[in-house]
Design a protein around this motif. Structure first.
Motif, mmCIF file in Angstrom:
data_model
loop_
_atom_site.group_PDB
_atom_site.id
_atom_site.type_symbol
_atom_site.label_atom_id
_atom_site.label_comp_id
_atom_site.label_asym_id
_atom_site.label_seq_id
_atom_site.Cartn_x
_atom_site.Cartn_y
_atom_site.Cartn_z
ATOM 1 N N LEU A 179 0.689 -1.241 -0.453
ATOM 2 C CA LEU A 179 0.054 -0.020 -0.385
ATOM 3 C C LEU A 179 1.042 1.572 0.218
ATOM 4 C CD1 LEU A 179 -2.587 1.690 0.170
ATOM 5 C CD2 LEU A 179 -2.064 1.367 2.690
ATOM 6 N N SER A 234 -1.784 -1.213 -3.444
ATOM 7 C CA SER A 234 -3.347 -0.505 -3.726
ATOM 8 C C SER A 234 -2.433 0.709 -3.250
ATOM 9 C CB SER A 234 -3.813 -1.457 -2.511
ATOM 10 O OG SER A 234 -4.948 -0.929 -2.408
ATOM 11 N N ASP A 236 -5.189 2.248 -1.465
ATOM 12 C CA ASP A 236 -6.607 2.624 -0.735
ATOM 13 C C ASP A 236 -6.239 1.715 0.180
ATOM 14 O OD1 ASP A 236 -9.106 3.518 0.526
ATOM 15 O OD2 ASP A 236 -10.481 2.745 -1.703
ATOM 16 N N GLU A 239 -10.023 -0.647 0.188
ATOM 17 C CA GLU A 239 -10.246 -0.799 -0.400
ATOM 18 C C GLU A 239 -10.417 -2.438 -0.065
ATOM 19 O OE1 GLU A 239 -8.109 -3.015 -4.625
ATOM 20 O OE2 GLU A 239 -6.729 -1.342 -3.553
#
Length: 243
Positions: A179, A234, A236, A239
């Motif tokens: 992330l 990612s 987010d 998510e």
């Protein structure tokens, strides 16, 4: 029902030093945030004008509250473990208060340090990582700490990681990240929250320039979730989370 985020760390100022961008972004999104700090930071090298550990604890508690307000943290709490000695505490002793609050708050997402100890490789960070990770895995199990509230399983556990290091500190062995959060829009708030810790001004003065050079993003590793799936990249933190 709003999204809920639970962040667990070791010292007042960790909330901004390590997680400030993620927390501010979540607050702007309307996420309900609970921040749990295991110590009052009374063993640190920077003490301001405090004449005793008790006075320093009171000052740092006030600084922590001011920082949390800047970041938009909904609930914040300081426990009374002794910083610099967490590795001497039995794991279950650290897990118990974390798991209790995890079951009570029922977060969708949990944030804590990675086992590397973060950019400054602090052993307290490693210990809070181990305890929070155990709490995440045990929170939903009826046979683990059965007297500490109704079992509840959060959906995501993220460890904070890094790709830059503090000079003069041992280099950590950071986790590969899954992330990457762009925190440019909240960077000034992260820095302002750090500066709210006035007793830690020498640390902030040395670290904020590093953040300005490297830290317009924060990196995290997704290390646990209820359903098996391949690791993916990612941008987010929420998510795939189900409200």
């Amino acid at each position: 029902m709003s999204l809920r985020l639970f962040c667990v760390f070791a010292h007042p100022d960790d909330e901004c030093f390590a997680f400030g961008g993620a927390l501010a972004l979540a607050a702007d999104r309307g996420v309900e945030i609970s921040a749990l700090c295991l110590t009052k930071g009374t063993s640190g090298s920077y003490r301001g004008n405090a004449k005793s550990d008790e006075e320093l604890g009171r000052i740092r508690s006030q600084e922590f509250a001011a920082s949390c307000k800047i970041l938009g943290i909904t609930h914040h709490e300081l426990l009374d473990f002794k910083d610099g000695t967490l590795e001497q505490s039995p794991l279950a002793t650290l897990v118990e208060p974390i798991l209790t609050r995890m079951r009570s708050f029922q977060p969708h997402v949990v944030l804590t340090f990675g086992m590397d100890g973060a950019a400054n490789t602090h052993p307290d960070h490693t210990c809070v990582s181990a305890a929070t990770t155990a709490a995440f895995h045990w929170s939903g199990r009826e046979k683990r700490f059965p007297g500490l509230g109704t079992p509840f399983q959060p959906q995501r556990l993220f460890h904070q990681t890094t790709d830059f290091f503090i000079p003069s500190r041992p280099r950590p062995l950071p986790l590969p990240w899954t992330l990457r959060l762009d925190i440019s829009s909240v960077f000034d708030r992260k820095a302002a929250a750090f500066l709210a810790h006035t007793t830690q001004a020498p640390l902030a003065t040395s670290v904020i320039p590093l953040f300005k050079k490297h830290g317009h993003y924060e990196l995290y590793s997704l290390v646990a979730s209820p359903k098996p799936h391949a690791a993916t990249q990612s941008t987010d933190m929420f998510e795939g989370v189900i409200e």
